[in-house]
Write a protein that holds these residues in place. Structure first.
Motif, PDB file in Angstrom:
ATOM      1  N   GLN A  21       0.814  -1.215   0.000  1.00 19.88           N
ATOM      2  CA  GLN A  21       0.000   0.000   0.000  1.00 19.88           C
ATOM      3  C   GLN A  21       0.852   1.272   0.000  1.00 19.88           C
ATOM      4  OE1 GLN A  21      -3.550   0.083   0.165  1.00 19.88           O
ATOM      5  NE2 GLN A  21      -3.403  -2.085  -0.324  1.00 19.88           N
TER       6      GLN A  21
ATOM      7  N   GLN B 161      -6.101   5.201   3.222  1.00 27.55           N
ATOM      8  CA  GLN B 161      -5.857   3.897   2.606  1.00 27.55           C
ATOM      9  C   GLN B 161      -6.353   2.765   3.502  1.00 27.55           C
ATOM     10  OE1 GLN B 161      -1.549   4.998   1.860  1.00 27.55           O
ATOM     11  NE2 GLN B 161      -1.895   3.717   0.052  1.00 27.55           N
TER      12      GLN B 161
ATOM     13  N   LEU C 230      -9.335   0.175   2.463  1.00 20.47           N
ATOM     14  CA  LEU C 230      -9.159  -1.272   2.505  1.00 20.47           C
ATOM     15  C   LEU C 230     -10.261  -1.941   3.313  1.00 20.47           C
ATOM     16  CD1 LEU C 230      -7.164  -3.431   1.503  1.00 20.47           C
ATOM     17  CD2 LEU C 230      -5.915  -3.167   3.647  1.00 20.47           C
TER      18      LEU C 230
END
Length: 576
Positions: free
Chosen positions: A457, A564, A568
């Protein structure tokens, strides 16, 4: 030497791309190869473990694991000698490193990605050899799981792989360890998924399956193809046996309740006793029972042999069943290193042979004794460990006979339901973990995020500024693109410190400094998104800095932002 040096250099050069590949939760050739390597190392450790036990027993036993062949004057001394060795090893390594076996591995899998401490493993190897060689009623699968986990985690730790991939490698090592211990590769895979990982993911299943193949193949090169249950004669049961099998399952479920409850009772009663005194008591009980019923000593092999040799000897079978129960409950309850699956196999086989006596009276022969013995083993494993599928597959592999599948499914289901619903029996491993207060549960969000490494990521949309001069910071902020971040690095006595700098309009309206500084935590490139979530959950903003700690001077390799983490979690099952 030259080629070795060149190969090592090539490996070092390829490690960054390998680590990034393994950070993704997906099946890959690299992960499969590493799983096979971890499985090979695990299998070698288990083979050394087994050979050590065989070598020691060869000095005083005519037949492996049959303590009735030992001279009487030696037999009663063996448990005390074994207890002394176990205690001495624990003393040398430190008593705090005495947490061993499958429950400890489950705990480490959930909380430390399966990374196993060396001292605990040292305790498990040599303590397990001493316990099994000296006649304690413990199994070799507990040390096998522990050693397999250590062997595979060592590979991941040495290469500094992402923690999510190390967790998979540990599963591979455990599967290889069980396959190397019992020569049952498929049951090893199911055991890992059902008991240790307690989940099914295809990207984990494939490398675990390959490592189990490696473990089984290496074992067969050393010990051959034979399995312990091969001596049992499996026959097809007529249809009228099936109603009786339901009763057998109920009885087996009740035996599992007695076994689990009394083992936990012994653990609670003697929890405050020093380890040397507990080991001494376990040795005294083993020696006393062993003098009366030597066939009950050792792991499961001796019990299986006597169930085969004397399927109609009620007195011997009852004595063996009671003696094996007592020895196993006290040995494991008092802290002797070893596993519970092997003794459960032995107890279940003896009890199943006893259950075959009733249809044997109706038939006038004992042709079905071997079938009932295997069914007893399967039912007791399922009810004690809450592993019905692993029990079924183990029976299929160990018996090597498809005729056992249908009756085994009936007995396993009945025994499991009896234990869970009517006797309220929990898994023995989870009961031990609860008592020891070792966590083995994580939140759904953490469980999901543990499967993704931070390297998967990484965000490179930032500019690193070494200066703390406000003028330089303002100039750099003015030059940044809309989606870029400004990362400040300052050196201190505690090492490099990182901050995010940005304009804050709300602050400028109050006349305060219009630059907002936000501390940036640092994580290793081995970390997973679970660590990022833990660090940013309170503030729900900002980012963490991922550093390459494989280098002598760790440097940032990227950022991982809070949005992020949110993305997710939202993507996977709407966990936020």
């Amino acid at each position: 030497m030259k080629y070795w040096s060149k190969g090592w250099q090539l490996l070092q050069q390829s490690l960054p791309s390998l680590r990034k590949q393994l950070a993704f939760p997906q099946t890959s050739l690299q992960l499969c190869l590493l799983g096979a390597l971890g499985g090979l190392l695990a299998a070698i450790l288990i083979i050394l473990f087994r050979l050590s036990i065989i070598a020691l027993q060869s000095f005083y036993l005519d037949k492996f694991d049959d303590f009735s062949t030992a001279p009487q004057e030696i037999r009663w001394l063996l448990p005390f000698a074994g207890a002394f060795c176990v205690g001495l090893i624990a003393l040398l390594t430190g008593y705090k490193h005495y947490r061993l076996g499958i429950p400890f591995v489950i705990h480490r899998m959930k909380t430390m990605y399966g990374l196993m401490p060396f001292r605990n493993t040292f305790n498990q190897f040599f303590g397990g050899v001493a316990a099994l060689a000296s006649g304690f009623s413990v199994g070799r699968e507990g040390p096998s799981v522990h050693l397999g986990a250590y062997g595979a985690s060592y590979v991941g730790k040495k290469l500094k792989l992402p923690f999510n991939s190390i967790r998979t490698l540990v599963g591979c090592g455990i599967a290889a360890g069980i396959a190397a211990s019992f020569n049952t590769p498929l049951a090893a895979v199911i055991f890992v998924m059902e008991v240790v990982l307690r989940e099914y993911r295809i990207h984990i299943f494939i490398p675990v399956m390959l490592s189990a193949v490696v473990g089984a193949l290496v074992t067969r090169l050393v010990f051959g193809m034979e399995r312990e249950l091969a001596i049992l004669q499996i026959s097809t049961l007529p249809g009228w046996h099936f109603p009786y099998l339901i009763l057998c399952g109920v009885l087996i479920g009740m035996v599992a309740f007695v076994f689990n409850t009394n083992m936990m009772r012994i653990i609670r009663w003697f929890k405050n006793w020093p380890l040397p005194l507990r080991l001494l008591l376990a040795a005294a009980i083993t020696a006393a029972v062993g003098m009366l019923i030597p066939q009950a000593m050792g792991a499961e092999t001796g019990a299986i042999q006597y169930a085969v040799d004397a399927p109609t000897d009620v007195q011997l079978l009852l004595a063996l069943f009671i003696g094996k129960m007592i020895l196993t409950i006290f040995a494991l309850g008092l802290g002797v290193p070893g596993g519970v699956v092997g003794p459960i196999f032995g107890i279940g086989i003896v009890f199943g042979t006893l259950l075959a006596l009733f249809p044997g009276l109706l038939h006038g022969h004992s042709d079905h004794a071997g079938t009932y013995a295997v069914l007893g083993m399967a039912g007791l494993m399922a009810a004690c460990l809450h592993a019905p599928l692993a029990a079924l597959v183990a029976v299929m592999e160990l018996a090597s006979n498809p005729d056992i599948i249908l009756p085994a499914m009936l007995v396993i289901a009945t025994a499991y339901v009896t234990g869970v619903q009517f006797c309220k029996t929990k898994s023995l491993f989870l009961m031990q973990l609860d008592f020891l207060q070792l966590p083995y549960k994580v939140s759904p969000a953490a469980d999901l995020l543990q499967k993704v490494g931070v390297l998967a990521q990484l965000d490179h949309r930032y500019h690193l500024l070494m200066e703390s001069n406000e003028t330089a910071i303002r100039q750099q902020l003015d030059r940044l693109a809309a989606d870029e971040l400004l990362l400040l690095k300052t050196n201190s006595d505690d090492g490099p410190q990182y901050q995010l700098a940005s304009y804050d309009v709300s602050l400028s309206l109050t006349g305060q400094d219009a630059i907002h500084y936000l501390p940036v935590p640092v994580v290793s490139q081995q970390a997973t998104m679970a660590e990022v979530h833990q660090l940013l959950e309170a503030s729900r903003e900002g980012a963490v800095c991922v550093i390459d700690d494989a280098q002598q001077q760790p440097e940032p390799v990227g950022l991982v932002r809070w949005d992020q983490v949110q993305g997710l979690l939202v993507k996977q099952n709407n966990l936020l």
